[in-house]
Write a protein that holds these residues in place. Structure first.
Motif, PDB file in Angstrom:
ATOM      1  N   ALA A 186     -45.325   1.710  13.785  1.00 57.55           N
ATOM      2  CA  ALA A 186     -43.909   1.721  13.431  1.00 57.55           C
ATOM      3  C   ALA A 186     -43.488   0.358  12.890  1.00 57.55           C
ATOM      4  O   ALA A 186     -44.008  -0.677  13.313  1.00 57.55           O
ATOM      5  N   LEU A 205     -38.756   4.003  17.908  1.00 59.67           N
ATOM      6  CA  LEU A 205     -39.469   4.440  16.710  1.00 59.67           C
ATOM      7  C   LEU A 205     -40.826   5.002  17.098  1.00 59.67           C
ATOM      8  O   LEU A 205     -41.662   4.292  17.671  1.00 59.67           O
ATOM      9  N   ALA A 210     -42.959   5.496  12.024  1.00 54.24           N
ATOM     10  CA  ALA A 210     -41.567   5.446  11.570  1.00 54.24           C
ATOM     11  C   ALA A 210     -41.267   4.072  10.975  1.00 54.24           C
ATOM     12  O   ALA A 210     -41.783   3.053  11.439  1.00 54.24           O
TER      13      ALA A 210
END
Length: 273
Positions: free
Chosen positions: A100, A119, A123
Motif C-alpha cells: 500500500a 489501506l 491500495a
C-alpha cells in the motif's frame, strides 16, 4: 376542498407493511449479486430508512473491521510515510498492508481523537486530500485515490475502485468493488461495479449493481424551494405510494437506482425518485 391524506411514518412500520415500491428487494437482487454491505438493507424496513442508517452502519463496520485487521498492517501515527512534505493537521493514524502507498497532499486529523485510514494490499492514495476529522476510512485492495480527489470520513471504498481526479466524496459513503467515481457524493451507497466516472452529484441515494450515470447526470435530493428554508425548519420529505403518503423520517432523499440502470447525460432525477 380536497381532504388531506393522513401521513404514515415509515420508521414505525413493520417491513411486511411497507409497500413493495419502497423495499430494497424491488431494486436489488442480492442472490444474483451478493453485496458485502447488504445487511444495511436487510436490517431496515425500506430503502429510505436504509439511507438514514448509512452513518451508523459505517461507523460500526469500520470499528469492527479495523480492530480485527489491525495486526496485519503497519502503523504510522501522525505520519505520511510516502510523502513527508504533505500538509498535516491534528491527530490521525495510517495503517498500511503490504504494497500500500499513502502519499496524499494533505491529511486533516482530529483535535480530540486519532481516527484511522486503513489501506489494504496494493491500495494507493496519491496527491489527494484526506479528511479524518469526523471518522475513519477503509480502502480495499488495489483501490486508487488519484491526485486532487477529496475524501472525507467516514467512508468504505471497495477493492479495485478508482476515485478519479476532481472527485469530492463528502463522507457517509459506501462504495462496492470495481467502481469508478469522479463526481460529488455524500451519504450514498454505490454497489459493486457502479460506474460514475464523470462529473455528477449523488446525495442521500442508493445505486445498485452495474449502475451507470453518463456525464452531467445526477440526483436532486431536496425540493426546489427547500434550499431557502433554514435547516431546522425544513419538513420531512413525504413519498406517495399506492395512494398513501409516507414520511421518510428526514428532509432529504435522492434516488434509488436499481441494478443495471443506465442514465443518459446532463439530467437530474427528482428528489425521492
Amino acid at each position: 376542498m380536497k381532504e388531506k391524506k393522513p401521513v404514515i411514518k415509515l420508521a414505525d412500520l413493520k417491513k411486511e407493511d411497507v409497500p413493495m415500491d419502497l423495499r430494497y428487494e424491488t431494486y436489488f437482487d442480492f442472490k444474483a449479486h451478493p453485496f458485502e454491505h447488504q445487511k444495511l438493507f436487510e436490517d431496515t424496513n425500506s430503502v429510505p430508512r436504509a439511507i438514514y442508517a448509512i452513518n451508523g452502519y459505517i461507523v460500526k463496520w469500520l470499528a469492527d473491521t479495523i480492530a480485527k485487521k489491525r495486526s496485519s498492517a503497519k502503523s504510522y501515527k501522525n505520519e505520511v510515510p510516502h510523502n513527508p512534505n504533505a500538509v498535516k493537521q491534528g491527530n490521525f493514524e495510517v495503517l498500511l498492508e503490504e504494497g500500500a502507498v499513502f502519499a496524499p497532499a494533505a491529511v486533516i486529523g482530529s483535535s480530540k481523537t486519532s481516527n484511522v485510514i486503513y489501506l489494504c494490499k496494493g491500495a494507493k492514495v496519491i496527491g489527494s486530500c484526506i479528511y479524518l476529522d469526523k471518522g475513519s476510512i477503509h480502502l480495499g485492495e488495489n483501490v486508487m485515490i488519484e491526485p486532487s480527489a477529496g475524501l472525507k470520513a467516514p467512508a468504505i471504498i471497495g477493492a479495485r475502485t478508482e476515485i478519479r481526479q476532481g472527485a469530492y466524496l463528502r463522507g457517509d459513503i459506501i462504495v462496492g468493488t470495481d467502481g469508478a467515481l469522479r463526481g460529488e457524493i455524500k451519504n450514498t451507497v454505490l454497489m459493486d461495479y457502479a460506474n460514475f466516472p464523470h462529473l455528477s452529484y449523488h446525495g442521500d441515494s442508493v445505486c445498485g449493481y452495474h449502475t451507470h450515470f453518463a456525464g452531467g447526470m445526477g440526483t436532486a435530493n431536496l425540493s426546489i424551494y427547500g434550499g431557502i428554508v433554514p435547516n431546522d425548519k425544513r419538513k420531512n420529505m413525504t413519498i406517495t405510494c399506492d395512494g398513501k403518503v409516507y414520511d421518510i423520517g428526514g428532509t432529504k432523499m435522492g434516488a434509488c437506482v436499481g441494478d443495471f440502470c443506465q442514465c443518459g447525460g446532463n439530467g437530474r432525477t427528482d428528489p425521492g425518485t
